[in-house]
Write an enzyme that holds these catalytic residues in place. Structure first.
Site, PDB file in Angstrom:
ATOM      1  N   CYS A   1      -5.454  -2.734   2.601  1.00 49.68           N
ATOM      2  CA  CYS A   1      -5.338  -2.610   4.059  1.00 49.68           C
ATOM      3  C   CYS A   1      -6.689  -2.889   4.745  1.00 49.68           C
ATOM      4  O   CYS A   1      -7.254  -3.947   4.545  1.00 49.68           O
ATOM      5  CB  CYS A   1      -4.754  -1.243   4.421  1.00 49.68           C
ATOM      6  SG  CYS A   1      -3.866  -1.220   6.016  1.00 49.68           S
TER       7      CYS A   1
ATOM      8  N   LYS B   1      -9.100   3.039  -2.835  1.00 48.25           N
ATOM      9  CA  LYS B   1      -9.540   2.624  -1.497  1.00 48.25           C
ATOM     10  C   LYS B   1     -10.873   3.289  -1.157  1.00 48.25           C
ATOM     11  O   LYS B   1     -11.017   4.512  -1.238  1.00 48.25           O
ATOM     12  CB  LYS B   1      -8.468   3.014  -0.477  1.00 48.25           C
ATOM     13  CG  LYS B   1      -8.617   2.374   0.896  1.00 48.25           C
ATOM     14  CD  LYS B   1      -7.393   2.724   1.740  1.00 48.25           C
ATOM     15  CE  LYS B   1      -7.381   1.982   3.063  1.00 48.25           C
ATOM     16  NZ  LYS B   1      -6.172   2.311   3.859  1.00 48.25           N
TER      17      LYS B   1
ATOM     18  N   GLU C   1       0.827  -1.198   0.000  1.00 52.44           N
ATOM     19  CA  GLU C   1       0.000   0.000   0.000  1.00 52.44           C
ATOM     20  C   GLU C   1       0.869   1.258   0.000  1.00 52.44           C
ATOM     21  O   GLU C   1       1.887   1.320   0.692  1.00 52.44           O
ATOM     22  CB  GLU C   1      -0.876  -0.003   1.260  1.00 52.44           C
ATOM     23  CG  GLU C   1      -1.751   1.231   1.436  1.00 52.44           C
ATOM     24  CD  GLU C   1      -2.519   1.218   2.755  1.00 52.44           C
ATOM     25  OE1 GLU C   1      -3.530   1.935   2.838  1.00 52.44           O
ATOM     26  OE2 GLU C   1      -2.118   0.502   3.691  1.00 52.44           O
TER      27      GLU C   1
END
Length: 307
Positions: A165, A131, A44
């Site tokens: 994540c 995200k 990430e």
């Protein structure tokens, strides 16, 4: 061909910026090629950085000028998609024959997004995922993605998708991606904790898919010359933990801690039918008569022009 080698490249963003980070990534070319990796997942926010401990001058109800300056520097270190960095990564994919999944900070005007980019050896940049929900104070610096960037990409290794994540903790997102037929779940992250390993094994077991989690490594504040309040100055800011897991939750490689490196494993996607014999989360183990999920995959721009 159902058998392939897959990999997680455990590496950290350079404190000197995206150019040096990209150079470090490209330096793994010969190792990726020698491993015969069909798919490589990277962490990430690798290009652009994960500024752990930074507060960007923000307190509840007000923001300080130095925080605006910090954000401007962070924005400058982000990348355009497409742009020169994506061209370089496409070249790496082409030369090694490996599909890539790479975590970046993407510029979208004055807004930044935590994004995973998907590269194909023949076609270059083929997809991206923004995200959906930045975690905690990540919301100060990153915008939210929408349903228009939830790709599943066909690669020589298998059907590839995933989440970034703590998106991996969103049950409805997982359900949406499982239903798209993900065979290899990619999880770029900066979560170094033991509980993350449990989450990755759970997702592999739940989705009956292979999981590749690639985590950054960052030195301690003392090594970086930083003061990070509330953090042990001798403890690494991010200590890795990249791991590759099989569809019954068995660890195939890793976790790798405290160092950069290319973690590899040999997988066979033909195993997925056997693994899903007793649990197919989007098939015979679903109860569509009771539960349903609607996924809105339309882009959600702030302004629409109709004519």
């Amino acid at each position: 061909m159902t058998i392939s080698t897959v990999a997680a490249l455990q590496i950290g963003s350079s404190p000197e910026g995206k150019t040096r980070t990209l150079e470090h990534v490209l330096a793994f070319e010969s190792e990726i090629a020698a491993a015969g990796a069909a798919l490589v997942v990277m962490p990430e926010a690798l290009l652009g950085g994960y500024p752990k401990g930074e507060i960007f001058g923000t307190r509840l109800g007000y923001r300080l000028p130095e925080g605006r300056e910090a954000y401007a520097r962070y924005h400058d270190n982000a990348i355009d998609v497409p742009g020169p960095e994506t061209e370089a990564l496409a070249g790496l994919s082409r030369r090694t024959g490996a599909s890539l999944v790479v975590g970046v900070i993407e510029r979208g005007g004055s807004t930044l997004y935590c994004t995973a980019l998907y590269f194909d050896p023949s076609a270059g940049l083929v997809a991206k995922h923004r995200k959906l929900m930045p975690t905690g104070t990540e919301r100060l610096i990153w915008g939210q993605g929408d349903g228009s960037t939830l790709p599943v990409v066909d690669t020589p290794a298998g059907r590839v998708g995933g989440a970034i994540c703590w998106e991996n903790h969103m049950p409805l997102l997982r359900a949406a991606m499982y239903a798209k037929g993900v065979q290899i779940w990619c999880a770029p992250t900066v979560d170094e904790r033991d509980i993350w390993q449990c989450s990755m094994r759970h997702i592999a077991h739940e989705g009956r898919c292979f999981v590749i989690s690639a985590c950054q490594v960052q030195p301690s504040p003392a090594e970086l010359g930083l003061d990070v309040p509330g953090w042990d100055s001798q403890r690494p800011l991010i200590n890795g933990g990249s791991v590759i897991i099989g569809p019954l939750g068995d660890v195939l490689a890793g976790p790798l801690h405290g160092q950069t490196g290319l973690l590899t494993a040999r997988i066979d996607t033909a195993e997925l039918v056997r693994a899903r014999y007793d649990f197919d989360v989007s098939g015979h183990y679903a109860r569509p008569d009771i539960f349903s999920l609607t996924v809105d995959e339309r882009a959600r721009p702030a302004v629409r022009y109709l004519s």
